[in-house]
Enzyme design. Sequence first.
Site, mmCIF file in Angstrom:
data_model
loop_
_atom_site.group_PDB
_atom_site.id
_atom_site.type_symbol
_atom_site.label_atom_id
_atom_site.label_comp_id
_atom_site.label_asym_id
_atom_site.label_seq_id
_atom_site.Cartn_x
_atom_site.Cartn_y
_atom_site.Cartn_z
ATOM 1 N N GLU A 59 -12.413 -4.412 9.230
ATOM 2 C CA GLU A 59 -13.763 -4.154 8.372
ATOM 3 C C GLU A 59 -14.975 -4.791 8.364
ATOM 4 O O GLU A 59 -16.039 -5.347 7.367
ATOM 5 C CB GLU A 59 -13.593 -5.199 6.821
ATOM 6 N N ASP A 77 -9.366 1.642 -4.334
ATOM 7 C CA ASP A 77 -8.797 1.225 -3.270
ATOM 8 C C ASP A 77 -8.382 2.941 -3.303
ATOM 9 O O ASP A 77 -8.963 4.016 -3.486
ATOM 10 C CB ASP A 77 -7.839 0.373 -3.106
ATOM 11 N N ASN A 85 -10.156 4.948 1.928
ATOM 12 C CA ASN A 85 -9.167 5.391 1.611
ATOM 13 C C ASN A 85 -8.891 6.669 0.203
ATOM 14 O O ASN A 85 -9.747 7.323 0.712
ATOM 15 C CB ASN A 85 -9.519 4.268 0.086
ATOM 16 N N GLU A 99 0.875 -1.185 -0.016
ATOM 17 C CA GLU A 99 0.317 0.111 0.214
ATOM 18 C C GLU A 99 1.375 1.330 0.184
ATOM 19 O O GLU A 99 2.023 1.532 0.002
ATOM 20 C CB GLU A 99 -1.055 0.306 1.105
ATOM 21 N N ARG A 122 -7.132 1.536 12.956
ATOM 22 C CA ARG A 122 -5.923 1.241 12.584
ATOM 23 C C ARG A 122 -6.114 2.902 11.620
ATOM 24 O O ARG A 122 -6.983 2.741 11.142
ATOM 25 C CB ARG A 122 -4.653 0.134 11.670
ATOM 26 N N ASN A 144 -5.060 3.823 7.303
ATOM 27 C CA ASN A 144 -4.290 3.267 6.505
ATOM 28 C C ASN A 144 -4.294 4.143 4.773
ATOM 29 O O ASN A 144 -3.668 3.312 4.507
ATOM 30 C CB ASN A 144 -6.345 2.660 6.533
#
Length: 290
Positions: A121, A197, A148, A17, A100, A102
Amino acid sequence: MSAEPQSILSVGAILGEGPVWVERDAAVWFVDIKSHRVHRFDPATGEARSWDAPGQVGWVLPTDDGLFAAGLQTGVHRFDPADGSFTLLHAPEAHLPGNRLNDATVDPEGGLWFGSMDDAEEQEIGRFYRLHKGEVVESGLPAVSITNGPALSADGRTIYHTDTLGRKIWRTRIAQDGALSDTSLFVEIEDGAGYPDGPVVDAEGCLWTGLFAGWSARRYDPDGRLMREVRFPVANITKITFGGPDLTTAYATTARKGLDATALTEQPLAGDLFAFDPGVAGLPGHIATI
């Protein structure tokens, strides 16, 4: 550089990521969230280096002191590659230990925009924040399970924010005083095409998004019309960044997360760092003032 994505670094990331082109050292930096790793790749020399993080790390972005900000599960840290140290600076969700950080980006004023998510999630408890000169402000954007982005337009006046599980990318205006208004749906990904994403905006004002479980990255024009789809030999495309001296090479992170043994056999390049010619330049990155 080919228009077809090519693997340029085999790292087998579980959840690659946050790719970012860092101009000051002409390298791509990215993370493997689930392996707690920070990676640096120099495309000119092919040299790669990695650091261990003290937890799930969603992103690293350059700061004005020559170091990096890093988004971990416990909050925003200062990361020093020289000694590999991580120092906690801000913990905006200390009351939500199951969340968390991201994804993130930096605006023209040096403000660091970042999102949080439910690590399981499931619950819609992920929010967006802005950190600038030591102050963290909650954006007020609606909470979702997996945030995202965000991504910003060239002038920093439009913010694109993604509800990954809802398969929607939203667009919100940013006023001169920083207030957010006029939120509207920018794109909704059709059923079966994967999940949006990480997003990024190119020099022509078009938005690119990786598609997790969608085998591709897509480019949408400023009106939300699909302009291009770049197919990959792996299913989970997480995010792209533009790099190189003229910002005309696209680098993409991918993930092995969620793939069973059969899928991994069929996708031996899953989790690698890819590169391709996007046919357009990206926007120069900004340096965070945290």
